[in-house]
Design an enzyme around this catalytic site. Structure first.
Site, PDB file in Angstrom:
ATOM      1  N   HIS A 104      97.463  61.236 -25.784  1.00 38.81           N
ATOM      2  CA  HIS A 104      96.670  60.401 -26.684  1.00 38.81           C
ATOM      3  C   HIS A 104      97.228  60.402 -28.099  1.00 38.81           C
ATOM      4  CE1 HIS A 104      92.901  60.714 -23.852  1.00 38.81           C
ATOM      5  NE2 HIS A 104      93.973  60.257 -23.249  1.00 38.81           N
ATOM      6  N   ASP A 162      95.555  64.402 -22.926  1.00 39.72           N
ATOM      7  CA  ASP A 162      94.745  64.213 -24.134  1.00 39.72           C
ATOM      8  C   ASP A 162      95.682  64.247 -25.342  1.00 39.72           C
ATOM      9  OD1 ASP A 162      92.589  64.321 -26.131  1.00 39.72           O
ATOM     10  OD2 ASP A 162      91.291  64.826 -24.455  1.00 39.72           O
TER      11      ASP A 162
END
Ligand SMILES: *[C@@H]1O[C@H](CO)[C@@H](O)[C@H](O)[C@H]1NC(C)=O
Ligand SMILES: *[C@@H]1O[C@H](CO)[C@@H](O)[C@H](O)[C@H]1NC(C)=O
Ligand SMILES: *[C@@H]1O[C@H](CO)[C@@H](O)[C@H](O)[C@H]1NC(C)=O
Ligand SMILES: *[C@@H]1O[C@H](CO)[C@@H](O)[C@H](O)[C@H]1NC(C)=O
Length: 419
Positions: free
Chosen positions: A249, A226
């Site tokens: 991310h 993430d």
């Protein structure tokens, strides 16, 4: 002269007692978890949670006049800790926790709690070294299989409602959820950190900052499933420097505006960092909901991207699955409200590298709250299609919707900002 001899003896005795007191104070300043029952040499079988908490409690309650209290987790040990709370305020003032060379592991298959290791209500704590292994694999598998009975995605380290906290040289791996959370705190430095989890591990953000001010992240190598660093509501005066991110991310402000909770994010600096193979580079993301708020004063500078899918992105129309976002759920033509969060004063300076998609720069701002005061200076991003060699780089494109600002210097792809 018996009287003088007696006086000498008294002085000597006094000096001796003073030396004992000093030695006792120095000794009392170290609290070894082994002395409180922790076991580090049985391959992580015995739960040492109560021992860790007892050593902390003793250090925290220690004499304020003594040298700074230090909790020691001896090097070389592997300690199973089911969950631990290190709570203040501490009578002893500053407390140090030295975990250099030690590994603390979470229970398998699941810790089954929201938060694994927590420092809360402390002022002046430093944590040095150590590895936290969240052993999140079973939990990730459960979540990926969308089983309805998955326990909470346990967060590894949380600093909550605290001030003046320094975490140095920590390694956090395979957290079941977010690796390091800073919440409701002020004056937190996280330096020389390594965070690692597989690119496919869900919601394993590296460092997550919320409702906190004066937070520094410096010298971090972060690869997760993430965001490498995420900053949400109430983050202010944050400095992110020398972060290497990927997989993951990217470095993200948001998501913001999912709930009516007032959002204010201000004075965020990201500099001297590198991202490789991430889905986003530098991102600001808000839900396509009317909830009000502001993001003001964000500076991104000296960032190198390699093979990043969305190197520069502001997305104010975030609405996964078009669920529960009244404005986005309408057709694009009638979607005239968008996010209620105002984004202003965002600068991108000296950003370069490659994009894995053709649109390297995307400012998709809110129709009702257009982005204002975006500044780009010396931004050079090229499109490198998947599987293409560096020599095959192509020009990239930029996309603007409701985005106002100016560009200076060498900006490629050319800016689409309007004044
Ligand atoms: C932690 O303890 C190690 C010895 O295990 C020592 O070398 C190191 O200096 C200590 N670190 C801090 C910050 O006290
Ligand atoms: C902005 O944040 C930085 C830390 O990154 C801090 O040094 C500076 O004082 C802050 N500026 C303002 C105006 O608060
Ligand atoms: C680019 O990143 C993707 C992951 O997003 C990876 O699968 C791919 O191998 C990378 N390509 C290059 C050229 O590094
Ligand atoms: C969401 O809505 C937009 C605009 O109406 C549409 O283009 C898109 O395909 C929708 N996405 C999903 C996942 O339904």
């Amino acid at each position: 002269m018996p009287r003088r001899a007696h006086a000498h003896a008294a002085v000597a005795a006094h000096l001796l007692v003073s030396a004992f007191v000093a030695a006792a104070a120095a000794a009392a300043a170290t609290y070894n978890v082994i002395d409180y029952g922790a076991v580090g040499d049985d391959g992580g079988v015995t739960d040492s949670a109560r021992a860790f908490e007892a050593a902390w409690a003793a250090a925290c309650a220690g004499d304020a006049a003594a040298a700074a209290a230090t909790v020691v987790v001896p090097a070389g040990g592997v300690y199973l800790v089911s969950r631990a709370r290190f709570a203040g305020p501490c009578r002893s003032g500053a407390v140090a926790v030295n975990m250099t060379g030690a590994t603390v592991v979470a229970p398998v298959p699941y810790a089954g709690v929201q938060l694994w290791i927590v420092f809360q209500d402390v002022d002046g704590v430093s944590v040095a070294g150590g590895t936290l292994d969240g052993r999140g694999r079973a939990l990730w598998a459960c979540r990926r299989a969308r089983r309805p009975d998955c326990p909470p995605a346990t967060r590894s380290l949380t600093i909550y409602r605290s001030r003046n906290v320094a975490v140095r040289g920590l390694t956090s791996r395979d957290s079941a959820g977010i690796h390091i959370t800073v919440q409701a705190s002020a004056g937190v430095a996280i330096v020389d950190t390594v965070v690692s989890a597989p690119g496919r591990s869900p919601n394993t953000d590296g460092i997550h900052i919320k409702q906190s001010t004066g937070v520094t992240v410096r010298n971090a190598v972060i690869g997760t499933g993430d965001d490498c660093v995420s900053m949400v509501e109430g983050s202010s005066d944050v400095l992110i420097e020398a972060v290497t991110c990927g997989p993951g991310h990217g470095i993200s402000i948001g998501s913001l505006g999912d709930t009516p909770e007032q959002v204010a994010v201000r004075n965020i600096t990201v500099k001297g960092s590198a991202l490789a193979g991430t889905t986003n580079g530098l991102r600001i993301k808000t839900w396509a909901k009317a909830n009000a708020g502001a993001v003001a004063g964000v500076s991104f500078s000296g960032v190198v991207m390699r093979n990043v899918s969305n190197p520069i992105i502001v997305d104010q129309n975030y609405c996964p699955g078009n669920a529960s976002c009244p404005t986005e759920a309408r057709s694009p033509e009638t979607c005239d409200l968008g996010s209620g969060i105002e984004i202003s004063g965002v600068s991108y300076t000296d950003i370069e590298g490659t994009s894995a998609t053709a649109t390297a720069v995307r400012f998709d701002c809110s129709p009702s709250r257009p982005c204002a005061g975006i500044a780009m200076r010396d931004v050079r991003l090229r499109y490198q299609p998947p599987a293409a060699a560096a020599a095959e780089e192509q020009p990239a494109a930029s996309f603007c919707r409701n985005a106002h600002g100016v560009a200076f210097g060498d900006v490629d792809p050319p800016s689409c900002l309007t004044e």
